[in-house]
Design a protein around this motif. Structure first.
Motif, PDB file in Angstrom:
ATOM      1  N   CYS A  59       0.824  -1.220   0.000  1.00 32.07           N
ATOM      2  CA  CYS A  59       0.000   0.000   0.000  1.00 32.07           C
ATOM      3  C   CYS A  59       0.856   1.268   0.000  1.00 32.07           C
ATOM      4  O   CYS A  59       0.451   2.282  -0.568  1.00 32.07           O
ATOM      5  N   ILE A  60       2.025   1.224   0.630  1.00 33.54           N
ATOM      6  CA  ILE A  60       2.833   2.443   0.744  1.00 33.54           C
ATOM      7  C   ILE A  60       3.911   2.581  -0.324  1.00 33.54           C
ATOM      8  O   ILE A  60       4.352   3.688  -0.602  1.00 33.54           O
ATOM      9  N   CYS A  88      -4.426   5.124   5.453  1.00 34.81           N
ATOM     10  CA  CYS A  88      -5.212   4.454   6.489  1.00 34.81           C
ATOM     11  C   CYS A  88      -6.347   3.639   5.881  1.00 34.81           C
ATOM     12  O   CYS A  88      -6.511   2.455   6.184  1.00 34.81           O
ATOM     13  N   PHE A  89      -7.119   4.265   5.011  1.00 36.53           N
ATOM     14  CA  PHE A  89      -8.263   3.556   4.437  1.00 36.53           C
ATOM     15  C   PHE A  89      -7.823   2.453   3.482  1.00 36.53           C
ATOM     16  O   PHE A  89      -8.413   1.376   3.450  1.00 36.53           O
ATOM     17  N   GLU A  90      -6.756   2.697   2.739  1.00 40.92           N
ATOM     18  CA  GLU A  90      -6.265   1.683   1.811  1.00 40.92           C
ATOM     19  C   GLU A  90      -5.723   0.460   2.569  1.00 40.92           C
ATOM     20  O   GLU A  90      -6.035  -0.685   2.227  1.00 40.92           O
ATOM     21  N   ASP A  92      -6.410  -0.393   5.710  1.00 39.70           N
ATOM     22  CA  ASP A  92      -7.496  -1.024   6.459  1.00 39.70           C
ATOM     23  C   ASP A  92      -8.332  -1.939   5.567  1.00 39.70           C
ATOM     24  O   ASP A  92      -8.655  -3.064   5.946  1.00 39.70           O
ATOM     25  N   ASP A  93      -8.667  -1.478   4.374  1.00 39.74           N
ATOM     26  CA  ASP A  93      -9.443  -2.308   3.442  1.00 39.74           C
ATOM     27  C   ASP A  93      -8.682  -3.582   3.089  1.00 39.74           C
ATOM     28  O   ASP A  93      -9.262  -4.672   3.043  1.00 39.74           O
ATOM     29  N   ALA A  94      -7.390  -3.466   2.847  1.00 38.73           N
ATOM     30  CA  ALA A  94      -6.579  -4.631   2.475  1.00 38.73           C
ATOM     31  C   ALA A  94      -6.408  -5.605   3.641  1.00 38.73           C
ATOM     32  O   ALA A  94      -6.464  -6.821   3.459  1.00 38.73           O
ATOM     33  N   ILE A  95      -6.271  -5.084   4.842  1.00 36.15           N
ATOM     34  CA  ILE A  95      -6.100  -5.931   6.036  1.00 36.15           C
ATOM     35  C   ILE A  95      -7.389  -6.716   6.311  1.00 36.15           C
ATOM     36  O   ILE A  95      -7.350  -7.872   6.706  1.00 36.15           O
ATOM     37  N   LYS A  96      -8.520  -6.060   6.110  1.00 34.02           N
ATOM     38  CA  LYS A  96      -9.808  -6.725   6.343  1.00 34.02           C
ATOM     39  C   LYS A  96      -9.985  -7.939   5.438  1.00 34.02           C
ATOM     40  O   LYS A  96     -10.631  -8.909   5.815  1.00 34.02           O
TER      41      LYS A  96
END
Length: 123
Positions: A59-60, A88-90, A92-96
């Motif tokens: 993501c980063i 943060c949102f990117e 978080d979505d991937a971790i979920k």
């Protein structure tokens, strides 16, 4: 013996970026950004660090050594706060997608200047 059912893990990564507060390249300056993600799980004894670190890194990495003001998502606002919200949102979505939850995200340009996003702020 007491058992902790909900566990949290803090993973840290670093990101080198450049930006200017006003979009003027004369004011360009660089930061090495510290990113902390607090991950929680209720289902496993220990998280899969390699999976989570790989997701955060993926993501980063697209922002590594970039001048943020040149990127569409930061064209009008190339602040650390805006970078934090995007990441943060990117993340978080991937971790979920792998069954974890990020309950706290921190991004700092120095150890004394840290922007924090928590679940309460995102809801």
């Amino acid at each position: 013996m007491q058992v902790i059912e909900e566990k949290r893990y803090k993973l840290k990564q670093f990101l080198a970026i450049q930006h200017s507060y006003d979009g003027n390249r004369d004011n360009l300056h660089a930061h090495t950004i510290a990113i902390n993600c607090s991950i929680k799980t209720e289902t496993e004894d220990i998280i899969d660090y390699k999976k989570v670190e790989k997701i955060i890194h993926s993501c980063i990495e697209k922002y590594e050594n970039k001048y943020l003001n040149d990127l569409e998502e930061f064209k009008d606002n190339a602040t650390i706060e805006r970078l934090g919200e995007v990441l943060c949102f990117e993340i978080d979505d991937a971790i979920k997608e792998i069954g974890y939850e990020m309950d706290r995200f921190e991004i700092g340009e120095t150890p004394l200047r840290v922007y924090v996003i928590t679940n309460e702020l995102r809801d």
